[in-house]
Motif scaffolding. Structure first.
Motif, PDB file in Angstrom:
ATOM      1  N   GLY A   1     -32.097  39.704  -3.672  1.00  0.00           N
ATOM      2  CA  GLY A   1     -31.977  38.379  -3.052  1.00  0.00           C
ATOM      3  C   GLY A   1     -32.321  38.464  -1.577  1.00  0.00           C
ATOM      4  O   GLY A   1     -33.043  37.602  -1.039  1.00  0.00           O
ATOM      5  N   ASP A   2     -31.816  39.503  -0.925  1.00  0.00           N
ATOM      6  CA  ASP A   2     -32.094  39.677   0.504  1.00  0.00           C
ATOM      7  C   ASP A   2     -33.584  39.874   0.758  1.00  0.00           C
ATOM      8  O   ASP A   2     -34.153  39.290   1.674  1.00  0.00           O
ATOM      9  CB  ASP A   2     -31.337  40.906   1.042  1.00  0.00           C
ATOM     10  N   VAL A   3     -34.188  40.701  -0.095  1.00  0.00           N
ATOM     11  CA  VAL A   3     -35.621  40.970   0.088  1.00  0.00           C
ATOM     12  C   VAL A   3     -36.410  39.673  -0.077  1.00  0.00           C
ATOM     13  O   VAL A   3     -37.319  39.363   0.697  1.00  0.00           O
ATOM     14  CB  VAL A   3     -36.088  42.053  -0.921  1.00  0.00           C
ATOM     15  N   LEU A   4     -36.008  38.903  -1.081  1.00  0.00           N
ATOM     16  CA  LEU A   4     -36.671  37.622  -1.337  1.00  0.00           C
ATOM     17  C   LEU A   4     -36.550  36.711  -0.115  1.00  0.00           C
ATOM     18  O   LEU A   4     -37.513  36.062   0.319  1.00  0.00           O
ATOM     19  CB  LEU A   4     -36.005  36.980  -2.552  1.00  0.00           C
ATOM     20  N   THR A   5     -35.334  36.651   0.437  1.00  0.00           N
ATOM     21  CA  THR A   5     -35.098  35.814   1.621  1.00  0.00           C
ATOM     22  C   THR A   5     -35.976  36.294   2.776  1.00  0.00           C
ATOM     23  O   THR A   5     -36.591  35.478   3.481  1.00  0.00           O
ATOM     24  CB  THR A   5     -33.608  35.903   2.038  1.00  0.00           C
ATOM     25  N   LEU A   6     -36.035  37.608   2.963  1.00  0.00           N
ATOM     26  CA  LEU A   6     -36.824  38.159   4.069  1.00  0.00           C
ATOM     27  C   LEU A   6     -38.302  37.794   3.922  1.00  0.00           C
ATOM     28  O   LEU A   6     -38.934  37.328   4.876  1.00  0.00           O
ATOM     29  CB  LEU A   6     -36.681  39.689   4.119  1.00  0.00           C
ATOM     30  N   VAL A   7     -38.831  37.963   2.707  1.00  0.00           N
ATOM     31  CA  VAL A   7     -40.242  37.646   2.480  1.00  0.00           C
ATOM     32  C   VAL A   7     -40.476  36.156   2.741  1.00  0.00           C
ATOM     33  O   VAL A   7     -41.457  35.763   3.397  1.00  0.00           O
ATOM     34  CB  VAL A   7     -40.659  38.037   1.037  1.00  0.00           C
ATOM     35  N   GLY A   8     -39.539  35.333   2.261  1.00  0.00           N
ATOM     36  CA  GLY A   8     -39.656  33.886   2.470  1.00  0.00           C
ATOM     37  C   GLY A   8     -39.681  33.550   3.952  1.00  0.00           C
ATOM     38  O   GLY A   8     -40.532  32.773   4.413  1.00  0.00           O
ATOM     39  N   ILE A   9     -38.779  34.132   4.717  1.00  0.00           N
ATOM     40  CA  ILE A   9     -38.682  33.832   6.147  1.00  0.00           C
ATOM     41  C   ILE A   9     -39.974  34.242   6.861  1.00  0.00           C
ATOM     42  O   ILE A   9     -40.550  33.459   7.631  1.00  0.00           O
ATOM     43  CB  ILE A   9     -37.467  34.556   6.770  1.00  0.00           C
ATOM     44  N   VAL A  10     -40.428  35.459   6.553  1.00  0.00           N
ATOM     45  CA  VAL A  10     -41.651  35.937   7.220  1.00  0.00           C
ATOM     46  C   VAL A  10     -42.811  34.991   6.899  1.00  0.00           C
ATOM     47  O   VAL A  10     -43.570  34.581   7.793  1.00  0.00           O
ATOM     48  CB  VAL A  10     -41.969  37.392   6.771  1.00  0.00           C
TER      49      VAL A  10
END
Ligand SMILES: Nc1ncnc2c1ncn2[C@@H]1O[C@H](COP(=O)(O)OP(=O)(O)OP(=O)(O)O)[C@@H](O)[C@H]1O
Length: 591
Positions: free
Chosen positions: A156-165
């Motif tokens: 979930g965190d990785v997904l959020t990070l990719v989304g933010i970037v």
């Protein structure tokens, strides 16, 4: 660091072994649907989370700055909806993921315990019980957390990070590059952290297991601890182990705290860089005020999961060590199976049996013996001469290194160990009873009718004990601690007879009884053992003298065999032992 039973459980597998995780995925198979559903919710949670700063930007740029208030209420409602959706989806996601984690834990405990009960006895010689308890409890919990709070939320965190970037790059490429200028430093920190955590988590697991093993052993022997000022020594040893555990845990905590602080500081640097750069752009009209606010929000949302990732990394590290330990248990070879015995009963035979526990020191050497049904063979010999070991081999706890053991004419090595033990009654030197009722202890399968059970109690001399304790439904404390050693022995004798065994092994089974009780038991046993083969291991030769045959064991070898009279006439080892024992009793050796 202490050595011995409290150490030596360090598993030296690779750091983050992916094969372990692939195997872990197999454990999830029965729960794949809730697991997949929880995964499917992750992108929805990320969308709800990432929509919020963007809505903020629209509100600022399209409504607040140009002072156009219509539509602002709708946006505020949308913002609230996104926030609520994030919470709700997060709740559902956690619920599913924790449920799966708990079920995996229950499965691991169940399989682990079932496995433990089917491992060869030799396994327990090498593994202290406290360490095994750690594997069944805290290691399992760690692995459960791996799914619950580790892998899925890390995804979930990785997904959020990719989304933010992606959103930031799409909104403003230049500003994004400014914000992400700290990333190389961040990567360096994470790399360093990863290296430091390598081994640290494994050490924590191992030290905890060592501590548990020590505590379990000392509690089991608490009476001995109290003797001769052992308390202080035990406390000192405990303190040493505890310090080791404490130091290894502290190292993990320190590195966690350092990572947290560095990530926070880098987050602050990124925000400062955005303020400096975007502030200028806003003034120059190259960027909007809404973009500035949204960027600050996104950067905060970017660093929070990164910080959490460090905690999750610890969980993953720790579960790596636990997975190694749990799978190691699952990979232990089970006790060799076999076919059920045909059911014939023509006694027991040992042919040239040799055995050693460690593969080098022989404990039994070429032992031959035979106990036909209805006969009693007494085994006598010095302390450590191998008498109990011979009984353990008969129980198929260990396989002989050479020679054969035949039960009812069939080779023990080919027979199902559970079936073999069902045919053997064993009263060990250290009588062991479980917490529970007397009935559960004596007739665990509830097979015997009440009159038969009472006959068994009479024959074993345990009837008076049972009566005194208040009947068969009276409860025993852990290990039967609320009984005397002799009472425990009588109940173990009753338990052995209740199984209606072909072979009865009595290892010093009456050694803790007073003379009168021993005589009563002797008479009862004579009736109860009719038609059965009996192996009587005895130090007191008086209890062996009526046996059909007596074997004298010395250093694992049969040195003499014959009846009491024959052995006395031979005037060898047995005769000497007999004279010595009778000297103290003052009744001469002339018998
Ligand atoms: N689980 C074990 N692992 C390694 N060695 C063992 C184990 N159990 C016993 N031994 C060794 O095997 C030898 C024989 O032990 P065993 O218990 O058979 O002797 P014994 O004749 O029954 O002695 P006692 O009269 O004291 O009961 C001893 O030297 C002992 O140290």
């Amino acid at each position: 660091m202490r050595h011995g039973i409290h150490d030596g459980d360090e598993i030296t597998g690779r750091h983050l072994d992916w094969r372990l995780y692939l195997r872990f995925l197999g454990l999830l198979r029965p729960y794949r649907w809730p697991a997949l559903a929880s995964l499917a919710l992750l992108p929805l949670v990320a969308v709800a989370k990432l929509a919020q700063p963007y809505l903020l930007k629209i509100a600022i740029d399209s409504h607040i700055v140009p002072a156009r208030l219509e539509g602002l209420a709708g946006l505020a409602a949308l913002f609230m909806a996104a926030l609520l959706a994030e919470s709700l989806l997060q709740f559902c996601q956690s619920y599913l993921v924790q449920g799966v984690g708990q079920r995996v834990m229950a499965d691991l405990r169940r399989h682990g315990f079932r496995r433990l009960l089917r491992l060869p006895v030799a396994f327990f010689d090498r593994h202290p019980s406290g360490r095994l308890v750690t594997r069944m409890t805290s290691d399992v919990e760690n692995v459960g957390e791996l799914f619950g709070s580790g892998v899925v939320s890390a995804l979930g965190d990785v997904l959020t990070l990719v989304g933010i970037v992606s959103i930031m790059l799409w909104m403003d490429l230049e500003l994004s590059l400014v914000a992400f200028s700290v990333i190389p430093l961040l990567a360096l920190t994470l790399l360093l952290f990863r290296r430091q955590m390598r081994g640290a988590m494994r050490r924590v697991r191992s030290r905890l297991a060592g501590l548990n093993a020590f505590v379990a052993e000392r509690i089991a022997g608490v009476d001995e601890v109290r003797l001769f000022g052992q308390e202080q020594r035990t406390l000192d040893e405990f303190e040493e182990l505890q310090q080791d555990y404490f130091a290894s845990t502290l190292r993990v905590v320190n590195w966690d705290a350092i990572l947290y602080a560095v990530v926070e500081a880098l987050g602050a640097v990124a925000i400062a860089a955005i303020l400096w750069r975007a502030g200028g752009e806003v003034v120059a009209g190259a960027a909007t005020f809404g973009t500035l606010v949204a960027f600050i929000e996104y950067v905060q949302k970017f660093f929070a999961p990164l910080r959490d990732l460090s905690a999750k990394y610890s969980v993953i590290q720790s579960s790596n060590a636990s997975l190694e330990r749990i799978f190691d248990l699952q990979d232990q070879p089970l006790e060799a199976a076999g076919r059920p015995p045909a059911g014939g009963h023509n006694g027991v035979r040992l042919e040239g049996v040799s055995f050693s526990y460690d593969g080098t020191t022989p404990v039994l050497r070429g032992v031959d013996l035979e106990i036909p049904p209805g006969r009693t063979l007494a085994l006598v010999g010095d302390t450590g001469s191998g008498k109990t070991t011979l009984a353990r081999l008969l129980l198929r706890f260990y396989p002989p290194d050479a020679g054969r053991i035949l039960l009812g004419g069939e080779d023990l090595a080919e027979l199902d160990p559970a079936e073999v033990r069902r045919r053997i009654g064993w009263v060990s030197q250290e009588p062991f009873l479980f917490a529970g009722t007397l009935r559960e202890n004596i007739d665990p399968e509830g097979r015997l009718a009440e009159p038969v059970l009472h006959e068994v109690l009479e024959n074993s001399g345990a009837a008076a004990v049972v009566e005194r304790l208040g009947g068969l439904d009276a409860r025993l404390a852990e290990r039967g601690r609320n009984l005397s050693a002799g009472e425990r022995q009588l109940l173990c004798l009753a338990r052995a007879l209740a199984g209606e065994p072909q072979l009865l092994i009595l290892d010093e089974a009456t050694s803790r009884l007073d003379m009168v009780t021993e005589q009563v038991v002797g008479r009862g046993l004579a009736a109860a053992t009719q038609g059965r083969s009996v192996l009587l291991i005895a130090h007191r030769l008086a209890s062996a003298r009526h046996a059909s045959q007596i074997l004298v064991l010395r250093a694992g070898r049969v040195r003499e065999r014959g009846t009491h009279e024959q052995l006395l006439a031979a005037d060898g080892l047995y005769a000497r032992m007999w004279r010595l024992q009778n000297l103290g009793l003052g009744n001469g050796a002339k018998e």
